[in-house]
Design a protein around this motif. Structure first.
Motif, mmCIF file in Angstrom:
data_model
loop_
_atom_site.group_PDB
_atom_site.id
_atom_site.type_symbol
_atom_site.label_atom_id
_atom_site.label_comp_id
_atom_site.label_asym_id
_atom_site.label_seq_id
_atom_site.Cartn_x
_atom_site.Cartn_y
_atom_site.Cartn_z
ATOM 1 N N LEU A 132 40.298 48.560 37.329
ATOM 2 C CA LEU A 132 40.676 48.764 38.725
ATOM 3 C C LEU A 132 40.180 47.592 39.560
ATOM 4 N N PRO A 133 40.786 47.361 40.734
ATOM 5 C CA PRO A 133 40.304 46.273 41.590
ATOM 6 C C PRO A 133 38.810 46.407 41.877
ATOM 7 N N SER A 134 38.092 45.308 41.728
ATOM 8 C CA SER A 134 36.652 45.321 41.971
ATOM 9 C C SER A 134 36.368 45.286 43.467
ATOM 10 N N GLN A 135 35.112 45.533 43.811
ATOM 11 C CA GLN A 135 34.722 45.495 45.212
ATOM 12 C C GLN A 135 34.970 44.125 45.811
ATOM 13 N N LYS A 136 34.687 43.076 45.050
ATOM 14 C CA LYS A 136 34.903 41.727 45.560
ATOM 15 C C LYS A 136 36.387 41.452 45.762
ATOM 16 N N GLU A 137 37.227 41.911 44.850
ATOM 17 C CA GLU A 137 38.666 41.711 44.995
ATOM 18 C C GLU A 137 39.206 42.461 46.216
ATOM 19 N N LEU A 138 38.684 43.642 46.466
ATOM 20 C CA LEU A 138 39.111 44.405 47.638
ATOM 21 C C LEU A 138 38.642 43.732 48.924
ATOM 22 N N GLU A 139 37.448 43.155 48.901
ATOM 23 C CA GLU A 139 36.941 42.446 50.081
ATOM 24 C C GLU A 139 37.776 41.198 50.368
ATOM 25 N N ILE A 140 38.198 40.515 49.317
ATOM 26 C CA ILE A 140 39.061 39.343 49.495
ATOM 27 C C ILE A 140 40.390 39.767 50.108
ATOM 28 N N ALA A 141 40.946 40.888 49.618
ATOM 29 C CA ALA A 141 42.214 41.392 50.153
ATOM 30 C C ALA A 141 42.083 41.751 51.625
ATOM 31 N N GLU A 142 40.971 42.364 51.995
ATOM 32 C CA GLU A 142 40.749 42.704 53.403
ATOM 33 C C GLU A 142 40.659 41.443 54.255
#
Length: 200
Positions: free
Chosen positions: A174-184
């Motif tokens: 699943l998308p990692s926390q860092k990947e989600l932060e980059i998306a945001e």
């Protein structure tokens, strides 16, 4: 306030998870957000054999919807270094908008997913740029605007071209926390650009 459409094709949910963070960033920057998905072209029988879950409850985007937005962020998985057939079919249906130049000057960005670190995230954007160029849509890259894009201590999807996630070949990651932060962060950055263009 700029109106931004987040438009996704997501078979197993990874892209939709990333989209939630993109939307969060857009709203943080004050954008009005419309959330859409691209129509499925595979039959229910084929989707069942692929063990695809039910589609998310978002309206299906139509070409006629696009001129209502000030900008777009498209999210989809890669297929051999390019957009999936569903995304290509959608853009193939936008000929009327092309002939009327209805989308010229509007900004767009991309985010994406691949099964591996070398699955073609950057190639997916590069091979999708003609969709934008022929409409006169302005491509907005993300740049290295988030420190996690330079983090080599763990797997982190995304690049200067946009946010991304690496999902493994079986979709188990699943998308990692860092990947989600980059998306945001991409959503927030994109909204700021779209706001400036909409004001002109």
């Amino acid at each position: 306030m700029a109106k931004i459409f987040v438009i996704t094709y997501s078979m197993y949910g990874h892209i939709n998870a990333m989209a939630e963070s993109v939307v969060k960033g857009l709203k943080k920057a004050g954008a009005e957000v419309g959330r859409y998905q691209i129509a499925e072209t595979l039959s229910d029988e084929v989707l069942a054999k692929m063990h695809a879950p039910p589609k998310a409850d978002f309206p299906i985007i139509t070409p006629e919807d696009l001129p209502k937005a000030d900008g777009f962020i498209f999210g989809f998985p890669t297929r051999y270094g390019g957009a999936p057939a569903q995304v290509r079919a959608f853009f193939d249906a936008t000929g009327g908008l092309w002939s009327s130049k209805a989308l010229a000057g509007k900004p767009a960005g991309f985010f994406f997913s691949t099964g591996s670190q070398h699955g073609g995230q950057e190639a997916t954007v590069l091979t999708s740029l003609p969709f934008l160029a022929h409409h006169g849509i302005i491509y907005v890259p993300f740049g290295y605007a988030h420190p996690s894009l330079l983090d080599n201590s763990e797997i982190v999807g995304g690049s200067a071209w946009g946010a991304g996630t690496v999902v493994n070949g079986d979709g188990s990651r699943l998308p990692s926390q860092k990947e989600l932060e980059i998306a945001e962060a991409q959503g927030e950055s994109f909204a700021q650009v779209a706001k400036k263009l909409a004001a002109k």
